[in-house]
Design an enzyme around this catalytic site. Structure first.
Site, short mmCIF file in Angstrom:
data_model
loop_
_atom_site.label_atom_id
_atom_site.label_comp_id
_atom_site.label_asym_id
_atom_site.label_seq_id
_atom_site.Cartn_x
_atom_site.Cartn_y
_atom_site.Cartn_z
N GLU A 1 41.58 2.86 62.50
CA GLU A 1 40.57 3.87 62.17
C GLU A 1 40.92 5.27 62.67
OE1 GLU A 1 36.94 1.92 63.66
OE2 GLU A 1 36.62 1.21 61.63
N GLU B 1 39.63 -6.96 59.60
CA GLU B 1 38.36 -7.25 60.26
C GLU B 1 37.40 -7.76 59.20
OE1 GLU B 1 36.83 -4.00 62.72
OE2 GLU B 1 38.88 -3.47 63.30
C1 GAL Z 1 35.29 -1.57 63.22
C2 GAL Z 1 36.29 -1.18 64.27
C3 GAL Z 1 36.24 -2.10 65.46
C4 GAL Z 1 34.81 -2.30 65.91
C5 GAL Z 1 33.99 -2.79 64.76
C6 GAL Z 1 32.53 -2.91 65.12
O1 GAL Z 1 35.07 -0.54 62.33
O2 GAL Z 1 37.58 -1.16 63.77
O3 GAL Z 1 37.00 -1.54 66.50
O4 GAL Z 1 34.31 -1.10 66.34
O5 GAL Z 1 34.04 -1.87 63.71
O6 GAL Z 1 32.29 -3.81 66.11
MG MG Z 2 36.25 1.96 65.78
#
Ligand code: GAL
Ligand code: MG
Length: 991
Positions: free
Chosen positions: A429, A500
């Site tokens: 990010e 993710e």
């Molecule tokens: C994503 C990010 C993670 C964490 C997650 C929310 O966007 O890459 O580091 O923040 O959201 O828990």
């Molecule tokens: Mg983040």
């Protein structure tokens, strides 16, 4: 102190050695790569003198600190400074390269002794210091480095004196690197990984790269050395796991190539490692080598030319008692839990983990996406809250280029020899800009044997059209909803990875099995990484020694992100969440399917034959009681193939007959004891429905009007129906009252983390549950009528569920037929207001006296289950004490419901209350009310209600993943507008 490298974007290090691959050398006679019991290593871990200064300018090296601090540690864990948890935003003004003048500084000091000789050089190593450090030896400045999660090495030979030396390290909380380390975590400081001095001969190998390639029946292992151009004689031996030399060679050049005949390849299922012994005249380096390749063919990801699936999680170094410090034991515990839950891949979000972690992944078998120490989306909020135009500012801004490139170079160089690392990731990010391109080039120059990953696709408006995202080797996304995910899987030209997905915050994630189904459906879908492995929280103890977990905002922070850090698959102490059990079965190694009377096994492993890896046991249960079992131990089935299972089952008629196949670990593995269950499949083989008709009863029932309703009495019971509520407010069996409070209709639940947006708590929504006032719903009843026969009384009560300000949520025609046996047949015809998208739940809530402690149910268990979260559950008859049904989320919320229930009983010493229905329902029995769960912010503040709260729900909406991912899918929401909820409530004296 008056140094300013930490506010200079072009100075990321001063006097450090060039980066090198990670290894620990030893003496020629030794055979170790460990820091312990290694005479070449002077480990400086332990107790250091420590002085804390609120700002660097006040800090001085001269003062004699009277406090001590363990190294490695984070000073916030020892009462210095304050904890702060922030996710996205910068905790300091975005004013690069400057950082606040109040820049907390810890000065660490200790002494150590060395014996200086002509022949020895001394190298001081720091494996991790947050955020940067200035090093001094005997009062003289040695050097500086930043990048919290990377190694910094200094040649300190010329700074040393024979005998005792004093080392001092000034560590700063903030530096310009802070702008590149905006990872979602508690922001802690200090020396949090090992510190040591290496004693090395004047001439030695500084850096080496081992690159295996695979041919038909052999493997070539090529070595590249950097020995400072000294043409040192390097002799290399490769030993197999039994210690036999399988290849050896010698060179004084900088390359060497060895061949291993019939090599055993490394993969996550069979992590076979060779040993490399690299000898030079006065030194030995012992390392491991894994023979494996990673490649893509079309859009398919291949390891050793075999398509694989990444069943991954994102992992942070985060422990409730040690902060960022990850000991070997802690890391092994994480890996053991992962292995036992079928996880085969880890993304080191969002920075390189401790070097030893990768050795453990090599040894135990995990694929790693190794991520650079890079996240800069704090810029997103630098010109107003989350303004997309600024997201990529740091990657767009040339002044950050040196630092950004340095970070990926450190990443790749350090971990280049680790077979577990199959993919490099530039970071997380940070958006896309010229600096991203420079980072890509830097990685490609250093290593072409792995794939490259980066998910972040935002760019500055002026960069529109400048970059092509094709520079990555894989297509990566986060949190796409199912529909979009499927579209991506159909269209992707490169392997698709969800870096993710399935945000595991609180009660969830829902619909994990749907994602796994897509992984397997599309060859080009390489898998995904659940966000995230562990809850981040800080442990403290109450006066009685009970653990309490704290999160953002508990430390008086002004900027913080609350409990958003509590979003893991395991609790902070690594107790599995129910979400992990869900993941485990989604990622199970075998899938069994049924085709009439035959059962087919599908080996979902990528490398192992079933007969080597697992044995299958089956059990046949009737109404939760085992009636037959068997096992299949030597069933050979190649990876990715399917065959009919050789079993013959006894033929059994009846209802509630379930067949379960369970997959047990067979191969020896250091982390998975033989016999460990790695998942299951279950089939309903019932030949008829359960007969749930009422027992015959000819005893008389009477109804008598009271001031507030009707008293309905039979031989052994008397119930009171409260007209105003449309429910019973008393239930006396054999003279003993079972109810603590009147029963209620219930359409709300304590919002889960995933519900916060939908409930209107996380962000205000016009039509959120709470704006609609679903949380305040209560009954408004119309004319009640009572009909009586000899053996039954029927109460009919039309009513609405209403709340102040709102139009009724639903109209209900409630009919209760009370039989002489005491059974109450409840039937509710429900019409829900058309404009309500869905209800959190619909059902009845009973408040029983708290001695109703024993629960028995036939439904999905043993852990909590929901319509979109029950892949890890199976149907059986379960018994539990009410407190055992509770899931103690750190942030209290709806928990402990059981989907697919056919029957549930609660009992105390005298009475059994039974609820059943022909249509499966959901129930929950708890010591806490949903109001208490909803109002309380920490698990340790919860107050028991003093009764057993029993919900019997027609349906409970699924849990989804809405805290960061998609909300509950339509099909798992209670969207019905007209339905009938029939169930029987049957109180009986215990026999
Ligand atoms: C994503 C990010 C993670 C964490 C997650 C929310 O966007 O890459 O580091 O923040 O959201 O828990
Ligand atoms: Mg983040």
């Amino acid at each position: 102190m008056n140094y300013n490298y930490h506010q200079d974007l072009n100075i990321v290090r001063m006097n450090t050695m060039p980066d090198r691959s990670y290894y620990i050398p030893c003496s020629p006679g030794d055979d170790t790569s460990s820091k312990e019991y290694n005479e070449r290593v002077l480990l400086l871990n332990g107790s250091w003198q420590f002085a804390y200064f609120p700002s660097f300018s006040e800090a001085s090296l001269e003062s004699t600190p009277d406090n001590v601090l363990p190294v490695p540690s984070n000073w916030q864990m020892y009462g210095y400074d304050n904890h702060q948890y922030v996710n996205i935003d910068y905790p300091i003004p975005f004013n690069p390269p400057f950082v606040p003048k109040e820049n907390p500084c810890g000065v660490y000091k200790r002494t150590f002794s060395v014996e200086l000789t002509e022949k020895t050089r001394f190298y001081l190593n720091f494996e991790g210091v947050d955020s940067c450090h200035y090093v001094f030896l005997n009062g003289v400045f040695v050097g500086y480095s930043q990048v919290s999660h990377s190694t910094a090495e200094y040649d300190i030979t010329s700074f040393l004196q024979d005998g005792e030396n004093q080392i001092a390290v000034a560590v700063l909380k903030w530096c310009d690197g802070t702008y590149l380390e905006a990872q979602d975590k508690f922001r802690m400081s200090g020396i949090f990984r090992d510190v040591y001095v290496l004693r090395r001969p004047q001439q030695h190998v500084r850096h080496y790269v081992v690159q295996p390639s695979i041919q038909q029946e052999s493997a070539t292992v090529s070595f590249k050395f950097d020995d400072f151009g000294t043409a040192l004689v390097k002799s290399v031996k490769v030993l197999d796991a039994e210690g036999r030399a399988v290849a050896q060679g010698e060179t004084c050049d900088d390359t060497l190539s060895l061949t291993i005949e019939n090599p055993v390849h490394w993969n996550a299922e069979q992590p076979y490692l060779y040993q490399m012994v690299l000898d030079t005249l006065q030194e030995r380096i012992v390392d491991t080598i894994g023979i494996r390749t990673i490649a893509t063919r079309g859009n398919v990801l291949l390891v050793n030319e075999q398509p694989i699936k990444l069943k991954g999680v994102n992992r942070h170094d985060s422990y409730p008692d040690t902060g960022y410090v990850a000991s070997r034991e802690q890391m092994v515990m994480d890996l053991q839990l992962m292995k036992q839950h079928n996880i085969n891949a880890i993304r080191t979000s969002h920075y390189p983990n401790a070097p030893e972690f990768y050795h453990l992944c090599d040894e135990f078998g995990f694929y790693v996406i190794d991520e650079g120490d890079m996240e800069s989306h704090g810029a997103w909020s630098s010109h107003g809250l989350r303004d997309n135009d600024w997201y990529a500012l740091v990657h767009h801004d040339q002044q950050f280029q040196t630092a950004i490139v340095d970070r990926v170079q450190r990443l790749v160089t350090r971990d280049i020899n680790r077979p577990c690392v199959v993919i490099w990731s530039l970071g997380n990010e940070s958006g896309l800009g010229i600096n991203t391109i420079a980072a890509v080039d830097a990685v490609r120059k250093l290593d072409s044997s792995r794939l490259l990953h980066y998910e972040s696709k935002n760019f500055m408006p002026e960069d529109e059209g400048k970059f092509n995202f094709d520079i990555m080797d894989v297509e990566s996304y986060m949190y796409p909803d199912l529909e979009y995910t499927e579209k991506l899987a159909q269209e992707n030209k490169k392997p698709l990875i969800l870096c993710e997905f399935a945000h595991a915050m609180g009660n969830g994630p829902g619909s994990l099995s749907e994602y796994y189904e897509l992984f397997y459906r599309y060859d080009g879908f390489a898998g995904g990484f659940v966000w995230e492995w562990c809850d981040h929280a800080i442990l403290q103890y109450d006066a009685n020694g009970n653990a309490q977990y704290l999160y953002g905002g508990d430390f008086g922070e002004v900027l913080h992100d609350g409990n958003f850090c509590v979003d893991g698959l395991v609790y902070p102490d690594r107790t599995p969440h129910t979400g992990l059990l869900e993941l485990k079965n989604c990622a199970r190694p075998v899938h069994v399917t049924r085709d009439a009377n035959t059962f087919w096994a599908d080996n979902k492993l990528d490398f192992a034959d079933l007969s080597d890896a697992l044995s299958i046991v089956w059990t046949l249960e009737q109404n939760g009681t085992k009636i037959a079992e068997g096992s299949i131990t030597d069933f050979s089935l190649a990876p990715h193939s399917k065959a009919q299972l050789p079993i013959s089952l006894p033929y059994i008629d009846g209802s509630r007959i379930y067949l379960k196949f369970e997959y047990l670990q067979k191969a020896a593995h250091p982390l998975i004891p033989v016999g460990t269950s790695l998942g299951f499949d279950q089939f309903d083989l019932s030949t008829e429905d359960m007969n749930v008709s009422l027992p015959e009863s000819h005893s008389a029932v009477t109804a008598e009007q009271t001031k507030t309703g009707w008293l309905v009495c039979g031989e052994a019971f008397s119930y009171h129906f409260k007209a105003k509520l449309g429910t019973f407010d008393s239930c006396v069996i054999n003279g003993i009252e079972c109810f603590a409070r009147p029963a209620e209709f219930d359409i709300y639940r304590a919002p889960t983390d995933n519900d916060m947006g939908e409930a209107g708590i996380a962000s205000y929504g016009q039509h959120s549950w709470n704006s609609l006032r679903l949380d305040a719903a209560h009954a408004y009843t119309y004319e009640t009528s009572v009909e009586q026969s000899n053996t039954s009384v029927t109460i009919t009560c039309p009513l609405s569920l209403v709340a102040d300000r709102a139009t009724p949520f639903c109209n209900i025609q409630a009919v209760y037929k009370v039989h002489g046996s005491g059974a109450i047949e409840a039937s509710m015809h429900v019409s829900v207001r058309k404009d309500l998208d869905y209800l959190p739940r619909f059902g009845m809530r009973y408040f029983l006296t708290e001695d109703f402690q024993n629960c028995t149910y036939f439904g999905y268990g043993p852990q909590e289950s929901y319509s979109d979260k029950h892949a890890g559950c199976y149907k059986s008859m379960f018994h539990a004490a009410v407190p055992e049904l509770f899931e103690n989320y750190i942030y209290p919320q709806e928990n402990g419901s059981h989907y697919g229930t056919a029957e549930c009983t609660l009992s105390n010493a005298n009475t059994t209350l039974r609820a059943y229905s022909t249509k499966p329902f959901s129930f929950c029995a708890s010591e806490y009310t949903r109001e208490e769960l909803a109002a309380t912010k920490h698990h340790f503040e919860l107050q028991r209600s003093g009764c057993t709260v029993w919900n019997i729900d027609y349906a409970m909406t699924g849990v989804g993943s809405g805290s960061c991912g998609p909300y509950t899918l339509e099909q798992y929401r209670l969207t019905e507008k007209e339905f009938v909820f029939d169930y029987t409530f049957f109180p009986q004296k215990k026999s």
